[in-house]
Motif scaffolding. Sequence first.
Motif, PDB file in Angstrom:
ATOM      1  N   UNK A 135       0.528  -0.555   0.328  1.00  0.00           N
ATOM      2  CA  UNK A 135      -0.336   0.093  -0.175  1.00  0.00           C
ATOM      3  C   UNK A 135       1.415   1.130   0.384  1.00  0.00           C
ATOM      4  N   UNK A 136       0.844   1.786  -0.820  1.00  0.00           N
ATOM      5  CA  UNK A 136       1.583   3.394  -1.710  1.00  0.00           C
ATOM      6  C   UNK A 136       0.413   4.569  -0.781  1.00  0.00           C
ATOM      7  N   UNK A 137       0.571   4.909  -0.091  1.00  0.00           N
ATOM      8  CA  UNK A 137      -0.559   6.205   0.272  1.00  0.00           C
ATOM      9  C   UNK A 137      -0.610   7.785   0.877  1.00  0.00           C
ATOM     10  N   UNK A 138      -0.632   8.632   1.085  1.00  0.00           N
ATOM     11  CA  UNK A 138      -0.749   9.709   0.679  1.00  0.00           C
ATOM     12  C   UNK A 138      -1.482   9.761   2.500  1.00  0.00           C
ATOM     13  N   UNK A 139      -0.805  10.015   3.235  1.00  0.00           N
ATOM     14  CA  UNK A 139      -1.558  10.695   4.586  1.00  0.00           C
ATOM     15  C   UNK A 139      -0.692  10.693   5.410  1.00  0.00           C
ATOM     16  N   UNK A 140      -0.921  11.460   6.342  1.00  0.00           N
ATOM     17  CA  UNK A 140      -0.339  11.695   7.998  1.00  0.00           C
ATOM     18  C   UNK A 140       1.071  12.778   7.795  1.00  0.00           C
ATOM     19  N   UNK A 141       1.617  13.153   9.162  1.00  0.00           N
ATOM     20  CA  UNK A 141       2.799  13.944   9.508  1.00  0.00           C
ATOM     21  C   UNK A 141       3.097  13.354  10.642  1.00  0.00           C
TER      22      UNK A 141
END
Length: 310
Positions: free
Chosen positions: A147-153
């Motif tokens: 899973x390659x995702x955009x999210x978080x910081x």
Amino acid sequence: MSRKIIIDTDLGQDDAVAVLLALASPELDVLALTAVAGNVPLARSQLNARIIVELARKTTPVYAGCDTPLKRKLVTAEYVHGETGIDGITLPDPTHPLEDTHAVDFLIDTLRHEPPGTVTLCPLGPLTNIATAFSRAPDIIPKVAEIVLMGGAYFEVGNVTPAAEFNIYVDPEAAEIVFKSGVPLVVMPLDVTHKALTSRAWVEGMRALGTPVGQAVASWTDFFERFDTAKYGSEGAPLHDPCVIAYLLQPALFTGRHINVEIETGSELTLGMTVADWWRVTGREPNAMFMGGVDRDGFYRLLTERLGRL
Ligand code: BDR
Ligand code: CA
């Protein structure tokens, strides 16, 4: 051989650029777009997905998924992306149809039928669809390649609250399921995407392509750049979601650490925070490749070259 991916999206402007980048890239076989509620409600995100497929002159199937987070009321972000999610130039209503099957059923069926380890999931919005599929059909979890995702910081803290990034904040329970699933994870947090800022020259270069795609990308960037520059005082706006697709095409553009990342689901104050053990102080098992750096020039070179093909 091209890599099979499914893009799960709450389609706003930066999602749109990510989808176009994927559809322009022969290394990737985009099996489908699965829409989820996030930036905009589901009715709009699935419509936007079909608009973008048509803009790219492709026939990639679009499935609609979950319209609310697992346990919470939906929070949307029209204040960033506009009423449509893709405010900028007006694009025609699509003739490209919406599939009848629910996105969660599509995810389950596809992962059951494709050879194990061959399908990569690319979530660009809240993780509701993916978590629902994993909860309903745990047998598919070991079949996901990555899973390659955009999210978080982490160092960049939050954009929707002082502690949380939007995609994780909207459905923290879903994020927790995905981060605990054991599937190899690559995470593009704000720490990366806030370094992937557009420049005026790049936006004008898009416009100068003179194509419908170039015009659309320039108009979208002009639209949401106003919000980001006012908020952060930055020059240009972060193209968050295209980082996911750029990673699949040129992983060396990004640097990060394989670390433990946990999702805060209890505290009202820090709900949806991605607690990233960047300094490896907890002894908890690493579960994610958490990125922190990007070669900005290389990233924009890739985008220009690929979007120019459409
Ligand atoms: C993320 O939230 C959305 O507004 C963007 O599309 C991106 O996926 C950034 O926090
Ligand atoms: Ca998104």
